[in-house]
Design an enzyme around this catalytic site. Structure first.
Site, mmCIF file in Angstrom:
data_model
loop_
_atom_site.group_PDB
_atom_site.id
_atom_site.type_symbol
_atom_site.label_atom_id
_atom_site.label_comp_id
_atom_site.label_asym_id
_atom_site.label_seq_id
_atom_site.Cartn_x
_atom_site.Cartn_y
_atom_site.Cartn_z
ATOM 1 N N SER A 50 26.733 -30.668 -19.289
ATOM 2 C CA SER A 50 26.363 -31.983 -19.833
ATOM 3 C C SER A 50 27.619 -32.783 -20.163
ATOM 4 C CB SER A 50 25.480 -31.839 -21.079
ATOM 5 O OG SER A 50 26.153 -31.115 -22.079
ATOM 6 N N ASP A 88 29.530 -23.199 -18.488
ATOM 7 C CA ASP A 88 28.495 -23.440 -17.474
ATOM 8 C C ASP A 88 29.075 -23.387 -16.065
ATOM 9 O OD1 ASP A 88 25.830 -23.826 -18.074
ATOM 10 O OD2 ASP A 88 26.066 -25.948 -18.564
ATOM 11 N N LYS A 118 27.271 -19.360 -17.873
ATOM 12 C CA LYS A 118 25.835 -19.662 -17.874
ATOM 13 C C LYS A 118 25.475 -20.274 -16.532
ATOM 14 C CE LYS A 118 23.863 -23.225 -20.318
ATOM 15 N NZ LYS A 118 23.274 -24.036 -19.239
ATOM 16 N N GLU A 120 21.835 -21.823 -14.218
ATOM 17 C CA GLU A 120 20.440 -22.254 -14.312
ATOM 18 C C GLU A 120 19.585 -21.551 -13.266
ATOM 19 O OE1 GLU A 120 20.065 -26.535 -14.213
ATOM 20 O OE2 GLU A 120 21.499 -26.792 -15.861
ATOM 21 N N GLU A 187 15.023 -24.478 -22.242
ATOM 22 C CA GLU A 187 15.141 -25.917 -22.503
ATOM 23 C C GLU A 187 13.824 -26.638 -22.228
ATOM 24 O OE1 GLU A 187 18.479 -27.897 -20.680
ATOM 25 O OE2 GLU A 187 17.796 -29.876 -21.361
#
Ligand code: KIV
Length: 269
Positions: A50, A88, A118, A120, A187
């Protein structure tokens, strides 16, 4: 001779062991000095992708390059002593194959000295998560609303409004836990689904816009500080730094303009 015990960083097994215990506290951070403040309170700090949106003005996380993650990751590691630092993996650096994911995750860990990465994705990333953890790379997974897939999902939409979709999300959670992820960001899912996911896995769930039913919480620092002009509806603002910065800049501009800018005492020597 020093008598102070050395400060030790939180480890991956320590985070994992917090399942069902005291809530895990975490925030994102992208900057050495703010990370030093967050470090006093957080169990782990996420250098999330982000940062593309909140630091670099991008309109999604899709365009974030690996080198940018590494640069911010290094700054956060430098600024901190206690928290586990998780970086990330940005879009396009891990999805193609476990080998590609290993190469890029190893680069992140070597060049930032972070403690974990991390990525996704749920069941579809299980093989990769297994491959990485077997080779010494701790992985935090991220399911539910996964911003890197926002084009496929049709935007940033709350997941699980329709109960018929719950089984797939729970299956994602179980798949990444079985593959060896040490914790799981959940999330943008409805509260009863967050509750079921948390009950279905033996690793801690970290909620963002996913209710207090998770084992811990994370927020994007700039969002909760009121530094972003737009923040998601679920974000509580704990600060109002945007207007505070504007006031400071306006005061400075006024002093320069009116030649009341501090003199002698403020000369660089
Ligand atoms: O990049 C990020 O900030 C994240 C959080 C939303 C968990 O992944």
């Amino acid at each position: 001779m020093s008598t102070q015990a050395p400060i030790r960083r939180m480890t991956v097994p320590q985070i994992r062991a917090k399942k069902g215990g005291e809530p895990i506290i975490s925030l994102t951070s992208y900057h050495a000095h703010t990370a030093a403040i967050v470090d006093k309170y957080a169990d782990f700090i996420l250098v999330g992708d982000s940062l593309g949106m909140v630091m670099h003005g991008m309109d999604s996380t899709i365009g974030v390059p690996l080198d940018l993650m590494i640069m911010h990751g290094r700054a956060v590691v430098r600024g901190t002593k206690r928290a586990l630092i998780v970086v990330d993996m940005p879009f396009g650096t891990y999805e193609e194959s476990p080998n590609m994911a290993f190469r890029n995750a190893a680069k992140i860990m070597k060049e930032t000295a972070c403690g974990a990465v991390k990525l996704e994705g749920g069941a579809r990333m299980a093989e990769t998560i297994h491959f990485l953890t077997e080779r010494g790379i701790p992985v935090m997974a991220h399911i539910g609303l996964t911003p890197q897939s926002s084009h496929v999902m049709g935007g940033f939409k709350t997941q699980g409004r329709d109960e018929e979709t719950w089984a797939a999300h729970i299956n994602d959670a179980v798949a990444v836990a079985d593959a060896g992820a040490f914790s799981l960001v959940v999330e943008g899912v409805v509260e009863p689904l967050a509750d079921k996911i948390t009950a279905a896995v033996d690793i801690p769930t970290i909620g963002i816009g996913a209710s207090a039913k998770c084992d811990g919480q994370i927020l994007v620092l700039e969002d909760m500080l009121g530094l972003n002009p737009w923040v998601p509806k679920f974000v509580k603002k704990y600060g109002d730094l945007g207007p505070a910065i504007e006031r400071a800049v306006a005061d400075y501009a006024e002093e320069v303009k009116t030649r009341t800018f501090p003199g002698e005492d403020h000369v660089y020597r």
